[in-house]
Scaffold this active site. Structure first.
Site, PDB file in Angstrom:
ATOM      1  N   TYR A  87      35.267  64.978  62.709  1.00 23.83           N
ATOM      2  CA  TYR A  87      35.549  63.513  63.283  1.00 23.83           C
ATOM      3  C   TYR A  87      35.707  63.985  65.035  1.00 23.83           C
ATOM      4  CZ  TYR A  87      40.431  64.723  64.243  1.00 23.83           C
ATOM      5  OH  TYR A  87      41.584  65.391  65.068  1.00 23.83           O
ATOM      6  N   LYS A 102      36.143  70.378  64.992  1.00 26.81           N
ATOM      7  CA  LYS A 102      36.901  69.071  64.836  1.00 26.81           C
ATOM      8  C   LYS A 102      36.876  68.586  63.506  1.00 26.81           C
ATOM      9  CE  LYS A 102      38.587  65.429  67.396  1.00 26.81           C
ATOM     10  NZ  LYS A 102      40.023  65.626  67.802  1.00 26.81           N
ATOM     11  N   GLU A 115      47.890  75.281  71.109  1.00 23.50           N
ATOM     12  CA  GLU A 115      47.782  74.058  71.625  1.00 23.50           C
ATOM     13  C   GLU A 115      48.852  73.181  70.877  1.00 23.50           C
ATOM     14  OE1 GLU A 115      43.874  72.836  70.327  1.00 23.50           O
ATOM     15  OE2 GLU A 115      43.902  73.754  68.673  1.00 23.50           O
ATOM     16  N   LEU A 146      41.026  73.669  70.095  1.00 23.78           N
ATOM     17  CA  LEU A 146      39.862  72.757  70.040  1.00 23.78           C
ATOM     18  C   LEU A 146      39.556  72.687  71.495  1.00 23.78           C
ATOM     19  CD1 LEU A 146      38.161  70.404  68.617  1.00 23.78           C
ATOM     20  CD2 LEU A 146      39.996  68.949  69.433  1.00 23.78           C
TER      21      LEU A 146
END
Length: 287
Positions: free
Chosen positions: A33, A151, A183, A207
């Site tokens: 996505y 992702k 993260e 990411l």
């Protein structure tokens, strides 16, 4: 007002949109996505999101459902139809819906990918008052799979992390693996010491944030130093400032980590300046 959404070539009222129960994203989290922000009715950094989408598809050997030019037109049409001035466009591509459940990937010739898009109206996205007070985060163990650079729609653990933060009276969580911050649950993490921004380097562990890339570029142009390296929660707690970045929060100051105030416990001037620069430059380049 009922939203218009996009499903496999059709623009439909949201209450008429349907996806098969055999869709691979539903059964196997076999999908990717992107979320593109909208400001002033225009798309922020669409090209960056399109490039990352293609990378995610390639890494999973998943066919693209359409060209990126076609994808841009779908984004623009949804923004127009739903009258989005500030908000987001959510895009999801899955490996499609074969005739039955199977661990083996279906033949893309007989099972085309599923493409779904919808908008979210978020008035005040750019002028979010939370940015003026900052957010509080906690640290939790990073228990996600190893390919966080893709992702995917595997978002259960990030959702659990946000719930852990909420239960602890915080706003979000930073994930820690082998003693180092990777993260945030849905964002990249940073701290500032003096004139230096520190954030985790790019790898399969995090990411590759589109907002991250832009903010670091703007920071260097503003004569700030950038170090991309591993760092600990203790280092961040001892910093002058901290912040996160994402497509939906832009640059968001962090004022507390695991109960320890960062700096003076209020949003720092550098983080607020980077937020302002990012919003100004992104609006100029929006399409």
């Amino acid at each position: 007002m009922t939203r218009t959404v996009y499903v496999n070539g059709e623009y439909l009222p949201e209450n008429e949109a349907k996806v098969s129960i055999f869709d691979r994203a539903f059964l196997m989290a076999d999908g990717v996505y992107e979320v593109t922000s909208v400001l002033d009715g225009k798309l922020i950094d669409f090209d960056g999101h399109a490039v990352r989408l293609q990378r995610s598809l390639d890494e999973l050997d998943m066919p693209s459902p359409c060209t990126m030019d076609e994808l841009l037109e779908i984004h623009r049409e949804l923004v127009k139809i739903n009258e989005i001035e500030e908000g987001m466009v959510y895009l999801q591509v899955t490996r499609g819906a074969p005739d039955d459940r199977d661990f083996v990937f279906p033949d893309p010739e007989t099972t085309p990918p599923t493409l779904v898009l919808f908008t979210q109206n978020k008035p005040g996205l750019a002028d979010n008052p939370v940015a003026q007070k900052g957010i509080k985060v906690i640290s939790i163990d990073d228990q996600r799979w190893g390919r966080r650079d893709i992702k995917t729609v595997q978002l259960l653990y990030p959702s659990m992390g946000k719930m852990m933060a909420k239960k602890a009276g915080a706003d979000d969580a930073w994930l820690v693996e082998d003693g180092f911050v990777t993260e945030g649950t849905s964002n990249n993490a940073y701290f500032i010491k003096g004139n230096t921004i520190v954030t985790r380097g790019l790898s399969n562990d995090i990411l590759h944030g589109i907002t991250r890339a832009a903010v670091l570029r703007f920071a260097r142009e503003a004569q700030m130093q950038v170090e991309e390296r591993n760092f600990t929660i203790a280092e961040a707690q001892a910093a002058d400032e901290a912040f996160i970045t994402s497509a939906s929060t832009f640059v968001m100051p962090v004022v507390e980590i695991d109960g320890a105030k960062i700096g003076a416990g209020v949003p720092g001037s550098n983080a607020l300046r980077l937020r302002e620069i990012y919003l100004d430059e992104s609006r100029k380049a929006a399409i």
